[in-house]
Write a protein that holds these residues in place. Structure first.
Motif, mmCIF file in Angstrom:
data_model
loop_
_atom_site.group_PDB
_atom_site.id
_atom_site.type_symbol
_atom_site.label_atom_id
_atom_site.label_comp_id
_atom_site.label_asym_id
_atom_site.label_seq_id
_atom_site.Cartn_x
_atom_site.Cartn_y
_atom_site.Cartn_z
ATOM 1 N N GLN A 42 7.791 65.633 56.173
ATOM 2 C CA GLN A 42 6.497 66.166 56.590
ATOM 3 C C GLN A 42 5.358 65.203 56.232
ATOM 4 O O GLN A 42 4.341 65.577 55.669
ATOM 5 C CB GLN A 42 6.269 67.543 55.966
ATOM 6 C CG GLN A 42 7.260 68.557 56.439
ATOM 7 C CD GLN A 42 7.046 69.920 55.813
ATOM 8 O OE1 GLN A 42 6.205 70.099 54.942
ATOM 9 N NE2 GLN A 42 7.811 70.883 56.268
ATOM 10 N N LYS A 43 5.590 63.931 56.528
ATOM 11 C CA LYS A 43 4.633 62.840 56.342
ATOM 12 C C LYS A 43 4.289 62.545 54.885
ATOM 13 O O LYS A 43 3.345 61.825 54.604
ATOM 14 C CB LYS A 43 3.351 63.087 57.148
ATOM 15 C CG LYS A 43 3.588 63.148 58.639
ATOM 16 C CD LYS A 43 2.296 63.278 59.392
ATOM 17 C CE LYS A 43 2.564 63.350 60.872
ATOM 18 N NZ LYS A 43 1.341 63.418 61.644
ATOM 19 N N SER A 44 5.050 63.092 53.947
ATOM 20 C CA SER A 44 4.814 62.828 52.525
ATOM 21 C C SER A 44 6.013 62.092 51.947
ATOM 22 O O SER A 44 7.161 62.385 52.298
ATOM 23 C CB SER A 44 4.626 64.137 51.753
ATOM 24 O OG SER A 44 3.473 64.796 52.193
ATOM 25 N N LEU A 45 5.738 61.140 51.059
ATOM 26 C CA LEU A 45 6.818 60.435 50.383
ATOM 27 C C LEU A 45 7.623 61.414 49.549
ATOM 28 O O LEU A 45 7.070 62.323 48.924
ATOM 29 C CB LEU A 45 6.259 59.344 49.473
ATOM 30 C CG LEU A 45 5.670 58.127 50.168
ATOM 31 C CD1 LEU A 45 5.096 57.179 49.124
ATOM 32 C CD2 LEU A 45 6.720 57.410 50.993
ATOM 33 N N ILE A 46 8.931 61.221 49.530
ATOM 34 C CA ILE A 46 9.806 62.082 48.748
ATOM 35 C C ILE A 46 10.085 61.403 47.410
ATOM 36 O O ILE A 46 10.357 60.205 47.352
ATOM 37 C CB ILE A 46 11.124 62.350 49.502
ATOM 38 C CG1 ILE A 46 10.829 63.013 50.849
ATOM 39 C CG2 ILE A 46 12.049 63.219 48.661
ATOM 40 C CD1 ILE A 46 12.045 63.186 51.717
ATOM 41 N N ASN A 47 10.045 62.171 46.342
ATOM 42 C CA ASN A 47 10.302 61.652 45.007
ATOM 43 C C ASN A 47 11.766 61.895 44.642
ATOM 44 O O ASN A 47 12.186 63.028 44.456
ATOM 45 C CB ASN A 47 9.379 62.339 44.000
ATOM 46 C CG ASN A 47 9.539 61.783 42.604
ATOM 47 O OD1 ASN A 47 10.355 60.901 42.352
ATOM 48 N ND2 ASN A 47 8.771 62.305 41.682
ATOM 49 N N PHE A 48 12.542 60.798 44.548
ATOM 50 C CA PHE A 48 13.946 60.878 44.168
ATOM 51 C C PHE A 48 14.168 60.302 42.765
ATOM 52 O O PHE A 48 15.252 59.852 42.449
ATOM 53 C CB PHE A 48 14.818 60.087 45.154
ATOM 54 C CG PHE A 48 14.891 60.683 46.523
ATOM 55 C CD1 PHE A 48 15.624 61.832 46.764
ATOM 56 C CD2 PHE A 48 14.232 60.074 47.587
ATOM 57 C CE1 PHE A 48 15.708 62.366 48.035
ATOM 58 C CE2 PHE A 48 14.322 60.605 48.859
ATOM 59 C CZ PHE A 48 15.054 61.748 49.090
ATOM 60 N N TYR A 49 13.124 60.287 41.939
ATOM 61 C CA TYR A 49 13.206 59.675 40.614
ATOM 62 C C TYR A 49 14.545 59.988 39.960
ATOM 63 O O TYR A 49 14.978 61.133 39.993
ATOM 64 C CB TYR A 49 12.068 60.189 39.718
ATOM 65 C CG TYR A 49 12.192 59.716 38.292
ATOM 66 C CD1 TYR A 49 11.654 58.511 37.912
ATOM 67 C CD2 TYR A 49 12.882 60.465 37.350
ATOM 68 C CE1 TYR A 49 11.786 58.061 36.598
ATOM 69 C CE2 TYR A 49 13.014 60.017 36.052
ATOM 70 C CZ TYR A 49 12.479 58.815 35.684
ATOM 71 O OH TYR A 49 12.620 58.365 34.417
ATOM 72 N N PRO A 50 15.207 59.031 39.370
ATOM 73 C CA PRO A 50 14.854 57.628 39.142
ATOM 74 C C PRO A 50 15.390 56.686 40.223
ATOM 75 O O PRO A 50 15.529 55.489 39.996
ATOM 76 C CB PRO A 50 15.502 57.332 37.794
ATOM 77 C CG PRO A 50 16.760 58.141 37.826
ATOM 78 C CD PRO A 50 16.398 59.400 38.569
ATOM 79 N N ALA A 59 18.399 50.700 48.010
ATOM 80 C CA ALA A 59 18.302 51.705 46.954
ATOM 81 C C ALA A 59 18.324 51.022 45.597
ATOM 82 O O ALA A 59 19.146 50.123 45.362
ATOM 83 C CB ALA A 59 19.471 52.690 47.051
ATOM 84 N N VAL A 60 17.416 51.423 44.735
ATOM 85 C CA VAL A 60 17.384 50.906 43.365
ATOM 86 C C VAL A 60 17.276 52.067 42.391
ATOM 87 O O VAL A 60 16.816 53.152 42.745
ATOM 88 C CB VAL A 60 16.229 49.898 43.126
ATOM 89 C CG1 VAL A 60 16.327 48.724 44.067
ATOM 90 C CG2 VAL A 60 14.881 50.569 43.247
ATOM 91 N N TRP A 61 17.695 51.806 41.176
ATOM 92 C CA TRP A 61 17.611 52.776 40.083
ATOM 93 C C TRP A 61 16.678 52.206 39.037
ATOM 94 O O TRP A 61 16.813 51.043 38.646
ATOM 95 C CB TRP A 61 19.004 52.990 39.494
ATOM 96 C CG TRP A 61 19.057 53.825 38.252
ATOM 97 C CD1 TRP A 61 19.125 55.189 38.201
ATOM 98 C CD2 TRP A 61 19.083 53.370 36.903
ATOM 99 N NE1 TRP A 61 19.186 55.600 36.887
ATOM 100 C CE2 TRP A 61 19.168 54.494 36.067
ATOM 101 C CE3 TRP A 61 19.036 52.113 36.301
ATOM 102 C CZ2 TRP A 61 19.207 54.426 34.689
ATOM 103 C CZ3 TRP A 61 19.074 52.026 34.924
ATOM 104 C CH2 TRP A 61 19.162 53.176 34.131
ATOM 105 N N ASN A 62 15.696 52.988 38.617
ATOM 106 C CA ASN A 62 14.796 52.545 37.565
ATOM 107 C C ASN A 62 14.207 53.773 36.884
ATOM 108 O O ASN A 62 13.300 54.404 37.417
ATOM 109 C CB ASN A 62 13.682 51.660 38.126
ATOM 110 C CG ASN A 62 12.838 51.037 37.036
ATOM 111 O OD1 ASN A 62 12.746 51.564 35.938
ATOM 112 N ND2 ASN A 62 12.212 49.929 37.346
#
Length: 191
Positions: free
Chosen positions: A157-165, A89-92
């Motif tokens: 559901q086969k899609s990348l999840i966006n956890f920004y940042p 896990a990284v934060w950016n």
């Protein structure tokens, strides 16, 4: 079979050394985006969160968690394998102004929001997988190269999840384990 807890602890210790030259953004102030460059924290099985919320994740970032995924043990052959997942896990929050000018920095309060943090988590995974590919064994636990080393993104559901940042990636591999032959007293005279 060798002690599974010892296996997890051994991989954790190895990962601390493997990440010796890895430096990633660690948030100092979540409101301003101030950060320092830091080595990732390494945990076994779980991250010790005070509460399960976004601030807690960011407080520990960057981090890696060594987890047991599965085990397979052959009683007759006194051997087996342990499937391991290393969660990264990284934060950016974005690109800082100084990074655009290729100036080395340790603290910066301004950044341009973007989704380029995936590059950090992939660079982190490269550092770990390159070590895994060449090490052969980790503190006596032989890596099962026949099963390979996988990198997995987090999907729904086969899609990348966006956890920004925050950006996440998993590394999966297996190590071989052996148990000492411990025949019962009934058969000892045959050995």
């Amino acid at each position: 079979m060798q002690n599974i807890m010892n296996c997890i602890d051994s991989i954790n210790s190895w990962l601390v050394e493997a990440c010796e030259n890895v430096n990633l953004k660690k948030p100092v102030d979540l409101l301003t985006g101030e950060f320092i460059l830091a080595k990732p924290e390494i945990f076994s099985m779980f991250v010790p969160f005070d509460e399960l919320n976004e601030a807690e994740f960011k407080k520990h970032a960057p981090f890696a968690v060594v987890q047991l995924d599965d085990t397979d043990e052959s009683i007759l052959e006194h051997q087996g394998s342990v499937d391991i997942i290393i969660h990264l896990a990284v934060w950016n929050p974005g690109t800082s102004k100084d990074e655009k000018n290729d100036v080395e920095i340790s603290v910066n309060k301004t950044y341009k929001r973007d989704a380029e943090g995936w590059r950090d988590v992939f660079a982190f995974s490269e550092a770990v997988t390159n070590k895994l590919k060449t090490v052969g064994s980790i503190n006596g636990y032989k890596i099962d190269y026949k099963k390979g080393i996988q990198r997995r993104t987090i999907k729904e559901q086969k899609s990348l999840i966006n956890f920004y940042p925050m950006y996440y990636l998993d590394i999966a591999f297996s190590v071989e384990m052996y148990s000492p032959l411990n025949p019962s007293n009934e058969y000892r005279h045959l050995l």
